[in-house]
Motif scaffolding. Structure first.
Motif: not given
Length: 429
Positions: A98-99, A295-298, A303-305, A365-367
């Protein structure tokens, strides 16, 4: 005086997170130390060294020039390599995780001190080199200064080995997560300990702000730091209560209601209050524990992208989120600060419901297509539901998120087996 002190403290907190802070500071130390050694040489320190330890002193100026030149060239090469490694670390962390991690990695004090040590030693050796003539004999050489330069160069070699070790550790996701968690845990724990000293009745009786006077900030930026003691002192002096309407860590815009006061304040007083609040263009976990959740969520989402596809990292991130949420459940949603038995100040906070929703919304949404991650999220929420919260409403919020997660998972899964597995886990939660 208070205003000047706060400005100095704010400036220091801002610059110390820059990658050039310690290297610049240590370069001045190296230059000053070189001048100090020149003074010692003028007082005959090398002659004393020759009399006591003659084997430690070089025989002629040519040898001294050669050795110091090699030391300087080697240190410059090491410094360039080390800076390149830091840039590589930042690039890898930004692209893979993450940036948002960059400010925390840049502000790593160990890396800054190592780079600064290289620069200080280079400057010291250069200025020592200036004081050497090729024709100098043993008794006219700055022998002690040369010996110190060689010792400092050897020390830099040791630091270089340590740097390689730390840079290889810093890029590992487990260490990144652990660092974020540790910083936020310390910050959150200190807030909880402060809250435990407050009277619940004083917190609950803080008046409504419906008819209070409204003031806007002088500039925009992230609401990063606040000098609580100074603001509480001002509130006591003016015999008023204050409410800051934006939670710490959020971006504050000009001409947007930010400060509320029970009594009307003079412009000078408003400026004095706002001068005790730091609006920055960046964020650090040490100042705002909410950033750790982001940050941890991002990291988990990245990681799931499809480009990364690393469920293991997402699972690790959820483990750290579980611990942070468990600790957050011990904190109130009030934000009231008590000074000398009176609740003078209230700061808006990101309440538990919004915090949990923001994290879970991104993860859902992403997982939601991955049954293993969904099971891990159900386990996290089930664990949190069993904890003893500071308010019973936290448990109801967790149960609500569990139900939403189950509904999302049912719609996302194609396999009946996965759906049954998740339902069974939900029923046992």
């Amino acid at each position: 005086m208070r205003d000047v002190f706060v400005r100095i403290l704010t400036f220091f907190n801002t610059v110390k997170s820059k990658i050039a802070f310690y290297p610049t500071l240590l370069s001045f130390v190296g230059f000053g130390f070189a001048l100090f050694m020149m003074t010692l040489e003028e007082n005959g320190v090398s002659k004393y060294l020759i009399d006591k330890f003659p084997k430690l002193v070089l025989e002629d100026g040519d040898t001294a020039l050669t050795i110091l030149s090699v030391c300087i060239g080697g240190l410059i090469s090491m410094m360039v390599f080390s800076f390149s490694m830091v840039m590589l670390l930042l690039s890898q962390a930004s692209s893979n995780f993450s940036p948002r991690l960059l400010p925390g990695l840049i502000s790593d004090k160990n890396h800054q001190i190592i780079l600064g040590s290289y620069l200080a030693t280079i400057l010291y050796n250069i200025f020592t080199l200036f004081s050497i003539e090729p024709t100098d004999e043993k008794y006219t050489l700055p022998g002690f200064s040369i010996l110190v330069g060689i010792v400092l160069t050897i020390l830099c070699l040791v630091l270089f080995i340590y740097f390689i070790h730390t840079i290889s550790q810093s890029i590992q996701i487990n260490n990144i997560l652990d660092t974020i968690y540790d910083k936020s845990r310390k910050r959150l724990t200190s807030i909880i300990e402060t809250e435990e000293e407050k009277d619940d009745k004083l917190v609950a009786d803080f008046p409504a702000i419906d008819n209070w006077y409204v003031y806007t900030p002088l500039k925009s930026g992230y609401f990063q730091n606040i000098s609580l003691r100074n603001i509480l002192t001002i509130a006591k002096e003016k015999d008023t209560r204050l409410f800051i309407a934006v939670p710490k860590g959020l971006f504050v815009l000009k001409n947007v209601p930010f400060l509320y006061s029970e009594k009307e304040l003079e412009d000078k007083t408003v400026k004095e209050i706002l001068s005790n609040i730091n609006f920055a263009r960046g964020e650090l976990v040490e100042d705002n524990y909410i950033l750790a959740f982001k940050q941890i969520t991002e990291i988990a989402v990245k990681a799931m992208s499809p480009g990364v596809n690393d469920p293991g990292t997402a699972i690790n991130a959820i483990d750290y989120l579980t611990e942070l949420f468990s600790l957050r459940m011990k904190k109130r949603d009030s934000g009231v600060l008590v000074y000398e038995g009176i609740a003078y100040l209230k700061i808006a906070v990101v309440n538990f419901e919004d915090l949990l929703y923001n994290v879970m919304a991104s993860l859902r949404t992403y997982c939601k297509h991955d049954p293993i991650i969904v099971q891990k999220l159900i386990w996290m929420l089930s664990y949190l539901k069993e904890q003893t919260p500071v308010a019973q409403s936290y448990t109801r919020i967790i149960e609500k998120e569990l139900s939403v997660l189950l509904d999302e998972a049912k719609n996302a899964f194609d396999s009946k087996t996965d759906i049954q597995k998740v339902i069974k886990l939900f029923d046992n939660s």
